[in-house]
Design an enzyme around this catalytic site. Structure first.
Site, PDB file in Angstrom:
ATOM      1  CD  GLU A  25      51.402 -52.949  56.546  1.00 51.90           C
ATOM      2  OE1 GLU A  25      52.398 -52.019  56.286  1.00 51.90           O
ATOM      3  OE2 GLU A  25      52.068 -52.594  57.931  1.00 51.90           O
ATOM      4  CG  ASP A  40      52.859 -51.620  61.644  1.00 46.18           C
ATOM      5  OD1 ASP A  40      52.973 -51.496  60.399  1.00 46.18           O
ATOM      6  OD2 ASP A  40      53.404 -52.451  61.552  1.00 46.18           O
TER       7      ASP A  40
END
Length: 706
Positions: A386, A349
């Site tokens: 990401e 993330d």
């Protein structure tokens, strides 16, 4: 062991130190609570602490410790590590740390001698947050874990990422609804009960939204009543979330999580974890002291002017990932999940934060990113970034090397824009369909570095993408200010649900169009749990706090929208069988294997070569079967894909290079089920004359049969 230059002999010995690896840990992190023959060894890092205490509890509900043991500063401190053996303790023991040290925020120190601290290396937590009489938040208790588990010979599946079809899902939300009809709703065991559905759907991997420990409720300010549903607020990186266990016994989540992984592996499904090494739930200066702040704040967080928390995560603080101590912790954590839980991969993330140095500056060739890719104990692991953060870093196409795949945000935006009818998206859609070579080829990264996605947990569902122009997040309690305003969506005439036939027909087509594009593009497709049955969040594009029917999978939709489910299953089956749509090299537009036709060619609807500057969003792609090098068994078949994103019906022509071939219709998104897709690729042959009618907002796909 030295992280930067692992000694292979040490690695081998470490993995083999236990007599039966199938029953014991395969990797032993050096800190935390380690069970020994006569008791438990507790080890924790703190450079600036002046004293350290161990708080022992008898029960989860105890507000005060049953025993407090001081670390001996002379005998129990080794460098910056406090380590103490406590005899006669065993698995299940509950504990906290407590540290004395300077309170000097101007120098980055925030020691609080009254704070109960979570062990950064704890492998399980138990209980809930408590508030003391002084108003200080007391975190859940750490649990001493043995970790013994019979894996029954389970190993990592090691499927090539180019062959993957990823399914992003929330452990709790997948089965929490009463409609799931499972015995253990909202749990790891509930996922096991739904494995037949996943296997029938055909996905090869589940990407689980955060499963490491996080606060179940928002612990900041006066928001204790707000659910922390998504889990992007970590507090114990090594511990599986206790809230997803069906058994409330301390440490039971460790066993149940392993049972879930083992069962998924038996079904041939890999497990990828969404990990959040960019911030913690301790927040900024106003947040509670739960763990890292009270042990070595200036090491664990990126600070500005030595005291203020840099907020590159958008969540109050930023983990100092390129500090050697934090870097080592992240490596131990990744190895722990891979070798103790048999995890097959990770999605990082806001991974661009890993590209920031200890002062927050973006740096070229960040050591953390390279070390993850090169670590020998992670060699069989899929690593997905990401490739952006909340402070403006956007590294899609330039994050890491060939080992790193990326969530391709450009794919999402270009595909949405094309099917919505946005001008100037014709060439962009073609580039995404062909594998996004503009982003990855220049660094010698193959097409499978692109994780193709149209929807994710963060944003509209596929159903809502074609049902709402605007977000509807009032239920989140933030006056609709939260959530992205740039959704590239449309409602086609009515905001939200409608019975108007013309609108529902268009929405049905658009979902089929986007699903077809996603699953037939070069790269690796990822779909979001529930999109295959048109799950809706009623226009909420930021359901992070919606632990209710807005977020949960409604299993009644599998029956209500069985036609869409059938469509997606057939697409996934075709993708897994067809090397033509999952190449490991880029399409070049050049002839292959001595054939007279190129591997890909593009045409206007009338069969002439395509003018990329045309305003009309309509085109034909002829994709030839791959070379024998990529497809030694010769399973690949030529394909013709026809795209009509205009609002008018059109006549298309089969490209001349395909006139001498035998074709069968595979997909026509303008036709109602069962004529929308032919799972065995045995649909009607094109009409003579090579002309084909194409409805507005539709796709046709033909597959060669000789």
């Amino acid at each position: 062991m030295t992280i930067e230059n692992p000694n292979i002999g040490e690695v081998r010995n470490m993995l083999m130190r236990q007599p039966c690896p199938s029953l014991q840990f395969a990797y032993a992190p050096p800190f935390g609570a380690t069970i020994q023959d006569t008791g438990v060894q507790f080890s924790v890092f703190s450079r600036s602490a002046t004293a350290m205490r161990l708080l022992l509890y008898n029960k989860v509900t105890d507000r005060e410790p049953a025993e407090i043991i001081d670390f001996d500063r002379d005998a129990d401190r080794w460098g910056d590590v406090w380590s103490m053996h406590v005899p006669n303790l065993a698995e299940g023991q509950l504990y906290h740390f407590q540290a004395n040290g300077p309170w000097a925020p101007e120098r980055g120190h925030r020691f609080d001698s009254t704070a109960r601290l979570i062990d950064p290396y704890t492998q399980a937590l138990a209980g809930e947050y408590q508030k003391g009489k002084d108003g200080v938040v007391r975190p859940p208790k750490c649990v001493v874990v043995d970790g013994e588990f019979d894996w029954e010979g389970d190993r990592h599946i090691r499927r090539d990422i180019s062959e993957s079809v990823i399914y992003e899902m929330h452990v709790k939300g997948f089965t929490k609804s009463k409609s799931s009809k499972v015995k253990h709703p909202g749990t790891y065991l509930g996922v096991i009960e739904k494995i037949p559905y996943l296997k029938d759907l055909g996905v090869t991997a589940v990407e689980l939204m955060p499963v490491n420990e996080f606060p179940i409720k928002d612990i900041h300010g006066n928001k204790m009543d707000r659910s922390n549903y998504w889990g992007y607020d970590p507090m114990a990186f090594f511990a599986p979330h206790r809230g997803y266990a069906s058994d409330s016994t301390p440490g039971a989540q460790v066993r149940e999580f392993k049972e879930m992984v083992k069962a998924l592996h038996k079904a041939g499904i890999e497990v990828i974890l969404d990990v959040v090494f960019n911030h913690t739930c301790e927040g900024n200066e106003k947040g509670p002291t739960l763990s890292f702040k009270g042990l070595e704040n200036q090491v664990y967080y990126i600070l500005s002017e030595g005291q203020h928390y840099c907020n590159y995560s958008g969540c109050g603080n930023t983990l100092n990932g390129n500090h050697p101590v934090v870097r080592e912790m992240i490596f131990h954590c990744l190895r722990h999940w891979v070798h103790n839980y048999h995890i097959d991969g990770f999605r990082f993330d806001l991974a661009s934060i890993l590209s920031r140095d200890t002062k927050g500056n973006l740096i070229p060739n960040p050591p953390m990113v390279e070390l993850i890719a090169e670590d020998p104990l992670l060699a069989d692991t899929k690593i997905i970034a990401e490739a952006w953060d909340a402070a403006g870093a956007y590294q899609v196409g330039s994050f890491g090397g060939a080992r790193w795949a990326e969530w391709n945000g450009r794919y999402r935006d270009d595909t949405r824009g094309f099917w919505r009818g946005d001008s100037g998206t014709l060439g962009a859609l073609a580039t995404r369909l062909a594998g996004s070579s503009d982003l990855y080829e220049h660094d010698n990264r193959p097409p499978h570095c692109s994780i193709n996605l149209i929807t994710t947990h963060d944003g509209f569902t596929m159903n809502d993408l074609v049902s709402y122009k605007d977000k509807h997040n009032i239920a989140n309690g933030e006056d609709n200010r939260d959530g992205d305003n740039h959704n590239i969506s449309d409602n086609y005439g009515v905001e939200g649900p409608t019975r108007k036939k013309a609108i529902t027909v268009t929405r049905d087509r658009q979902i089929r169009n986007m699903m077809t594009t996603l699953l037939l593009s070069q790269g690796v497709p990822m779909l979001v749990s529930g999109d295959e049955v048109r799950r809706t969040q009623k226009g909420n594009n930021n359901a992070y706090c919606q632990d209710n029917d807005i977020s949960w999978f409604d299993w009644r939709l599998a029956t209500k929208n069985a036609d869409m489910l059938r469509f997606v299953k057939a697409l996934i089956k075709f993708r897994r069988e067809q090397p033509t749509v999952r190449r490991k090299t880029y399409l070049t537009g050049q002839p292959v294997d001595g054939r007279a036709i190129p591997d890909v060619s593009w045409y206007a609807p009338d069969g002439t070569h395509l003018n990329w500057n045309q305003s009309e969003l309509a085109m034909v792609a002829y994709i030839a079967a791959p070379t024998r090098i990529e497809d030694p068994e010769g399973l690949g078949r030529d394909m013709v894909m026809m795209f009509n994103s205009t609002g008018q019906d059109r006549v298309f022509k089969m490209p001349e290079i395909g006139w001498g071939m035998n074709w069968n219709l595979f997909i026509d998104t303008a036709v109602e089920s069962p004529g929308d897709i032919y799972p065995d690729v045995d649909g009607p042959v094109p009409a003579t004359g090579h002309s084909l009618s194409m409805a507005c907002h539709s796709m046709k796909v033909f597959v060669g049969n000789s």
